[in-house]
Write a protein that holds these residues in place. Structure first.
Motif, short mmCIF file in Angstrom:
data_model
loop_
_atom_site.label_atom_id
_atom_site.label_comp_id
_atom_site.label_asym_id
_atom_site.label_seq_id
_atom_site.Cartn_x
_atom_site.Cartn_y
_atom_site.Cartn_z
N PRO A 44 0.84 -1.22 0.00
CA PRO A 44 0.00 0.00 0.00
C PRO A 44 0.86 1.26 0.00
O PRO A 44 1.89 1.32 0.67
N LYS A 104 -11.70 -2.69 4.43
CA LYS A 104 -11.64 -3.90 3.61
C LYS A 104 -11.10 -3.67 2.21
O LYS A 104 -10.74 -4.60 1.55
N TYR B 33 5.87 -2.51 12.00
CA TYR B 33 4.67 -3.36 12.05
C TYR B 33 4.82 -4.56 11.12
O TYR B 33 5.56 -4.52 10.16
N TYR B 35 1.87 -6.76 8.99
CA TYR B 35 0.48 -6.94 8.62
C TYR B 35 0.36 -8.21 7.80
O TYR B 35 1.27 -8.59 7.06
N GLN B 37 -2.08 -9.90 4.84
CA GLN B 37 -3.15 -9.62 3.88
C GLN B 37 -3.66 -10.94 3.32
O GLN B 37 -2.91 -11.70 2.71
N LYS B 41 -7.80 -9.49 0.27
CA LYS B 41 -7.10 -8.20 0.36
C LYS B 41 -7.26 -7.51 1.71
O LYS B 41 -6.87 -6.35 1.85
N PHE B 42 -7.82 -8.20 2.68
CA PHE B 42 -7.98 -7.55 3.98
C PHE B 42 -6.65 -7.49 4.70
O PHE B 42 -5.96 -8.50 4.83
N LEU B 43 -6.30 -6.30 5.18
CA LEU B 43 -5.05 -6.07 5.89
C LEU B 43 -5.28 -6.11 7.39
O LEU B 43 -6.03 -5.30 7.93
N ILE B 45 -3.51 -6.14 11.24
CA ILE B 45 -2.30 -5.91 12.01
C ILE B 45 -1.95 -7.17 12.81
O ILE B 45 -2.82 -7.81 13.40
N PHE B 90 3.11 -8.03 5.04
CA PHE B 90 3.70 -6.71 4.80
C PHE B 90 4.35 -6.19 6.08
O PHE B 90 3.74 -6.21 7.15
N PHE B 103 4.97 1.11 3.69
CA PHE B 103 4.95 -0.33 3.55
C PHE B 103 6.07 -0.85 2.66
O PHE B 103 6.49 -0.18 1.71
#
Lengths: 112, 112
Positions: A44, A104, B33, B35, B37, B41-43, B45, B90, B103
């Motif tokens: 991103p 989302k 961080y 993450y 995914q 495509k939901f990210l 944490i 990520f 990112f």
């Protein structure tokens, strides 16, 4: 929790038209909001941000609107181009959760 | 120069193996961080870490552990890999927790 959501998971627009991507958030304590763009195979990327003491912020071809009354955030892209095709995420930060919480995502497809 | 870099970009491994993903940032940021995914495509944490505190998302299995040898690095170790761990991971960093995050390009992990 994961309460940042999007009304439209997919959006298809004609090249040259304006695009509007919407996002609803639930944490009224969040004071910082960001829109990210994610192209295929990439991470991103920051597009634009807005603080909770503002209701509008403009960048180059993009405008973010914040309506704290209804906890709604939108990203407007003017004169959408094929290069704008990507997945767009809203994210909120600054609340008690500390880190950014992502919505989302909406996939934007631009038809030539 | 790449601001946030992670390696490898692709990782294919068998169930039960232990693997690591490395992340480095040259932005001088205090917070890093990880993450995850998913295929939609939901990210989400997984961890946030600065030189003072590690915050773990309680839904992350303890097979996942972050290791930070110094402020510029936050590696992700995964033990006993499972099929459900397949995702894109990520790494990101920000100046402070909850601020704009930068990112990396992502690591696509496939467990077979």
């Amino acid at each position: 929790g994961e309460n940042v959501g999007l009304h439209l998971p997919t959006l298809s627009v004609q090249e040259g038209d304006n695009s509007i991507i919407n996002c609803a958030y639930s944490n009224s304590a969040s004071d910082y909001f960001i829109w990210y763009k994610q192209e295929s195979g990439k991470g991103p990327q920051f597009i634009i941000d807005i603080r909770s003491n503002m209701d509008k912020r403009q960048g180059q071809r993009v405008t973010v609107l914040l309506n704290k009354t209804v906890k709604h955030l939108s990203l407007q892209i003017a004169a959408t181009q094929p290069g704008d095709s990507a997945v767009y995420f809203c994210a909120e930060g600054g609340g008690s959760q500390g880190n950014l919480i992502f919505g989302k995502g909406t996939k934007l497809s631009v038809k030539p | 120069d790449t601001a946030v870099s992670q390696t490898p970009k692709y990782l294919v491994t068998q169930m039960g193996n232990d693997k690591s993903i490395k992340c480095e940032q040259n932005l001088g940021h205090d917070t890093m961080y990880w993450y995850k995914q998913d295929s939609k495509k939901f990210l989400k944490i997984m961890f946030s870490y600065n030189n003072k505190e590690l915050i773990i998302n309680e839904t992350v299995p303890n097979r996942f552990s972050p290791k930070s040898p110094d402020k510029a690095h936050l590696n992700l170790h995964i033990n006993s890999l499972e099929l459900g761990d397949s995702a894109v991971y990520f790494c990101a960093s920000s100046l402070i927790d909850g601020a704009e995050a930068f990112f990396g390009q992502g690591t696509r992990l496939t467990v077979v």
